[in-house]
Design a protein around this motif. Structure first.
Motif, PDB file in Angstrom:
ATOM      1  N   ALA A  37      10.113  -3.910   4.567  1.00 17.38           N
ATOM      2  CA  ALA A  37      10.157  -2.704   3.747  1.00 17.38           C
ATOM      3  C   ALA A  37       8.752  -2.154   3.507  1.00 17.38           C
ATOM      4  CB  ALA A  37      10.841  -2.989   2.412  1.00 17.38           C
ATOM      5  N   HIS A  38       7.685  -2.935   3.910  1.00 18.52           N
ATOM      6  CA  HIS A  38       6.311  -2.492   3.826  1.00 18.52           C
ATOM      7  C   HIS A  38       5.856  -2.335   2.378  1.00 18.52           C
ATOM      8  CE1 HIS A  38       3.084   0.361   5.652  1.00 18.52           C
ATOM      9  NE2 HIS A  38       2.607  -0.834   5.437  1.00 18.52           N
ATOM     10  N   GLU A  39       6.167  -3.348   1.590  1.00 21.56           N
ATOM     11  CA  GLU A  39       5.745  -3.385   0.199  1.00 21.56           C
ATOM     12  C   GLU A  39       4.946  -4.651  -0.040  1.00 21.56           C
ATOM     13  OE1 GLU A  39       9.365  -3.026  -2.013  1.00 21.56           O
ATOM     14  OE2 GLU A  39       9.469  -0.881  -1.664  1.00 21.56           O
ATOM     15  N   TYR A  40       4.088  -4.602  -1.035  1.00 20.92           N
ATOM     16  CA  TYR A  40       3.210  -5.718  -1.347  1.00 20.92           C
ATOM     17  C   TYR A  40       3.239  -5.971  -2.849  1.00 20.92           C
ATOM     18  CZ  TYR A  40       1.471  -4.526   3.278  1.00 20.92           C
ATOM     19  OH  TYR A  40       1.387  -4.247   4.617  1.00 20.92           O
ATOM     20  N   LYS A  41       2.980  -7.202  -3.243  1.00 18.61           N
ATOM     21  CA  LYS A  41       2.964  -7.570  -4.662  1.00 18.61           C
ATOM     22  C   LYS A  41       1.656  -8.293  -4.947  1.00 18.61           C
ATOM     23  CE  LYS A  41       5.978  -8.771  -8.295  1.00 18.61           C
ATOM     24  NZ  LYS A  41       5.498  -7.950  -9.358  1.00 18.61           N
ATOM     25  N   LEU A  42       0.987  -7.926  -6.031  1.00 15.68           N
ATOM     26  CA  LEU A  42      -0.244  -8.556  -6.485  1.00 15.68           C
ATOM     27  C   LEU A  42      -0.148  -8.683  -7.992  1.00 15.68           C
ATOM     28  CD1 LEU A  42      -3.154  -9.566  -5.913  1.00 15.68           C
ATOM     29  CD2 LEU A  42      -3.915  -7.198  -6.240  1.00 15.68           C
ATOM     30  N   GLY A  43       0.146  -9.879  -8.462  1.00  9.05           N
ATOM     31  CA  GLY A  43       0.343 -10.068  -9.892  1.00  9.05           C
ATOM     32  C   GLY A  43       1.478  -9.208 -10.383  1.00  9.05           C
ATOM     33  N   GLU A  44       1.208  -8.356 -11.360  1.00  6.98           N
ATOM     34  CA  GLU A  44       2.215  -7.462 -11.928  1.00  6.98           C
ATOM     35  C   GLU A  44       2.280  -6.112 -11.205  1.00  6.98           C
ATOM     36  OE1 GLU A  44       4.420  -8.272 -14.271  1.00  6.98           O
ATOM     37  OE2 GLU A  44       3.582 -10.281 -14.378  1.00  6.98           O
ATOM     38  N   LEU A  45       1.464  -5.962 -10.162  1.00  5.56           N
ATOM     39  CA  LEU A  45       1.423  -4.695  -9.436  1.00  5.56           C
ATOM     40  C   LEU A  45       2.273  -4.764  -8.174  1.00  5.56           C
ATOM     41  CD1 LEU A  45      -2.395  -3.893  -9.629  1.00  5.56           C
ATOM     42  CD2 LEU A  45      -0.576  -3.119 -11.168  1.00  5.56           C
ATOM     43  N   GLU A  46       2.967  -3.678  -7.888  1.00  2.00           N
ATOM     44  CA  GLU A  46       3.751  -3.533  -6.654  1.00  2.00           C
ATOM     45  C   GLU A  46       3.184  -2.341  -5.895  1.00  2.00           C
ATOM     46  OE1 GLU A  46       8.226  -2.092  -5.577  1.00  2.00           O
ATOM     47  OE2 GLU A  46       8.008  -3.464  -7.272  1.00  2.00           O
ATOM     48  N   ILE A  47       2.771  -2.577  -4.657  1.00  2.00           N
ATOM     49  CA  ILE A  47       2.206  -1.534  -3.817  1.00  2.00           C
ATOM     50  C   ILE A  47       3.259  -1.156  -2.786  1.00  2.00           C
ATOM     51  CG2 ILE A  47       0.400  -0.924  -2.155  1.00  2.00           C
ATOM     52  CD1 ILE A  47      -0.344  -3.668  -4.555  1.00  2.00           C
ATOM     53  N   GLY A  48       3.669   0.107  -2.793  1.00  2.00           N
ATOM     54  CA  GLY A  48       4.736   0.569  -1.912  1.00  2.00           C
ATOM     55  C   GLY A  48       4.223   1.383  -0.740  1.00  2.00           C
ATOM     56  N   HIS A  49       4.660   1.060   0.431  1.00  2.00           N
ATOM     57  CA  HIS A  49       4.456   1.719   1.711  1.00  2.00           C
ATOM     58  C   HIS A  49       3.125   2.456   1.879  1.00  2.00           C
ATOM     59  CE1 HIS A  49       5.867   2.944   5.599  1.00  2.00           C
ATOM     60  NE2 HIS A  49       5.374   4.137   5.368  1.00  2.00           N
ATOM     61  N   PRO A  50       2.041   1.721   2.097  1.00  2.00           N
ATOM     62  CA  PRO A  50       0.786   2.394   2.449  1.00  2.00           C
ATOM     63  C   PRO A  50       0.941   3.117   3.790  1.00  2.00           C
ATOM     64  CG  PRO A  50       0.393   0.101   1.820  1.00  2.00           C
ATOM     65  CD  PRO A  50       1.878   0.274   1.964  1.00  2.00           C
ATOM     66  N   TRP A  51       0.503   4.367   3.860  1.00  2.00           N
ATOM     67  CA  TRP A  51       0.617   5.129   5.096  1.00  2.00           C
ATOM     68  C   TRP A  51      -0.537   6.107   5.238  1.00  2.00           C
ATOM     69  CZ3 TRP A  51       1.739  10.501   5.435  1.00  2.00           C
ATOM     70  CH2 TRP A  51       2.045  11.126   4.213  1.00  2.00           C
ATOM     71  N   SER A  52      -0.696   6.601   6.446  1.00  2.00           N
ATOM     72  CA  SER A  52      -1.722   7.574   6.771  1.00  2.00           C
ATOM     73  C   SER A  52      -1.128   8.523   7.807  1.00  2.00           C
ATOM     74  CB  SER A  52      -2.961   6.854   7.335  1.00  2.00           C
ATOM     75  OG  SER A  52      -4.023   7.765   7.540  1.00  2.00           O
ATOM     76  N   ARG A  53      -1.923   9.478   8.240  1.00  2.00           N
ATOM     77  CA  ARG A  53      -1.498  10.395   9.295  1.00  2.00           C
ATOM     78  C   ARG A  53      -2.401  10.223  10.508  1.00  2.00           C
ATOM     79  NH1 ARG A  53      -0.835  15.641   5.589  1.00  2.00           N
ATOM     80  NH2 ARG A  53       1.354  15.394   5.022  1.00  2.00           N
ATOM     81  N   GLU A  54      -1.825  10.488  11.661  1.00  2.00           N
ATOM     82  CA  GLU A  54      -2.619  10.535  12.878  1.00  2.00           C
ATOM     83  C   GLU A  54      -3.669  11.635  12.700  1.00  2.00           C
ATOM     84  OE1 GLU A  54      -1.667  10.460  17.584  1.00  2.00           O
ATOM     85  OE2 GLU A  54      -0.452  11.832  16.387  1.00  2.00           O
ATOM     86  N   THR A  55      -4.861  11.411  13.247  1.00  2.00           N
ATOM     87  CA  THR A  55      -5.921  12.413  13.132  1.00  2.00           C
ATOM     88  C   THR A  55      -6.237  13.002  14.499  1.00  2.00           C
ATOM     89  OG1 THR A  55      -7.631  10.717  13.371  1.00  2.00           O
ATOM     90  CG2 THR A  55      -6.981  11.311  11.116  1.00  2.00           C
ATOM     91  N   PRO A  56      -6.712  14.256  14.525  1.00  2.00           N
ATOM     92  CA  PRO A  56      -7.098  14.846  15.807  1.00  2.00           C
ATOM     93  C   PRO A  56      -8.367  14.185  16.346  1.00  2.00           C
ATOM     94  CG  PRO A  56      -7.567  16.371  14.002  1.00  2.00           C
ATOM     95  CD  PRO A  56      -6.861  15.186  13.406  1.00  2.00           C
ATOM     96  N   ALA A  57      -8.564  14.262  17.642  1.00  2.00           N
ATOM     97  CA  ALA A  57      -9.765  13.697  18.272  1.00  2.00           C
ATOM     98  C   ALA A  57     -11.007  14.252  17.583  1.00  2.00           C
ATOM     99  CB  ALA A  57      -9.781  14.039  19.757  1.00  2.00           C
TER     100      ALA A  57
END
Length: 184
Positions: A37-57
């Motif tokens: 599901a692409h989620e992460y947990k650190l202590g009491e924090l939940e990090i959901g789906h880090p993403w980026s966009r493709e960049t032009p050359a």
């Protein structure tokens, strides 16, 4: 005992082994579900789906987006981001005031209130990967490290979506102008 009875016992043993194997693999599949599901947990924090966009050359910057939910009783603060894909990472805020768009670095980081959720997304809070060493490509992932004031550091992977388009993963609402090819 007849010989015909031996193969039945062998077949039963194979069936039993198959059932045992399935029984052992099924719980492993359940544990793997959160990772896919692409989620992460650190202590009491939940990090959901880090993403980026493709960049032009030739692009020198890329944006990073995610959600942070604080399930704890006290505030925490995202204070740094880094990645091997860039020379440096920064936490930014974009806003429009009186028709003028401004983007500024948040040198003190971004607070996540207790019981709160912050969404880093295009046109709002976001991460900037500056001085790109490699261009993010659609369908790939790149590593990053998030640093929180109290919870500490966590390594994550940023999934790369189409340039300027809607993310392929869904569930994140509106993600900006399809004509924006700046990568953030």
């Amino acid at each position: 005992m007849s010989r015909s009875h031996v193969p039945a016992r062998t077949t039963l043993t194979r069936r039993g082994l198959a059932a045992l194997t399935l029984g052992l693999m099924l719980p492993l599949g359940l544990f793997a579900a959160p990772a896919s599901a692409h989620e992460y947990k650190l202590g009491e924090l939940e990090i959901g789906h880090p993403w980026s966009r493709e960049t032009p050359a030739g692009a020198k910057v890329a944006g990073g987006y995610l959600t942070v939910t604080n399930h704890g009783g006290e505030a925490d603060r995202l204070i740094a981001v880094s990645s091997d894909i860039s020379e440096k990472g920064e936490i930014h805020e974009m806003a429009v005031n009186d028709g003028v768009m401004t983007m500024r670095q948040l040198p003190e980081g971004l607070e996540i209130a207790p019981g709160g959720k912050v969404e880093l997304k295009p046109g709002s809070y976001h991460l900037m990967f500056m001085g790109l060493k490699a261009q993010p490509k659609k369908g790939e992932r790149f590593p990053g490290t998030l640093t929180f004031e109290k919870a500490g550091k966590i390594d994550v992977e940023f999934a790369v979506d189409a340039m300027g388009g809607e993310p392929d993963h869904g569930g994140h609402g509106e993600h900006g102008n399809k004509d924006d090819q700046s990568g953030h």
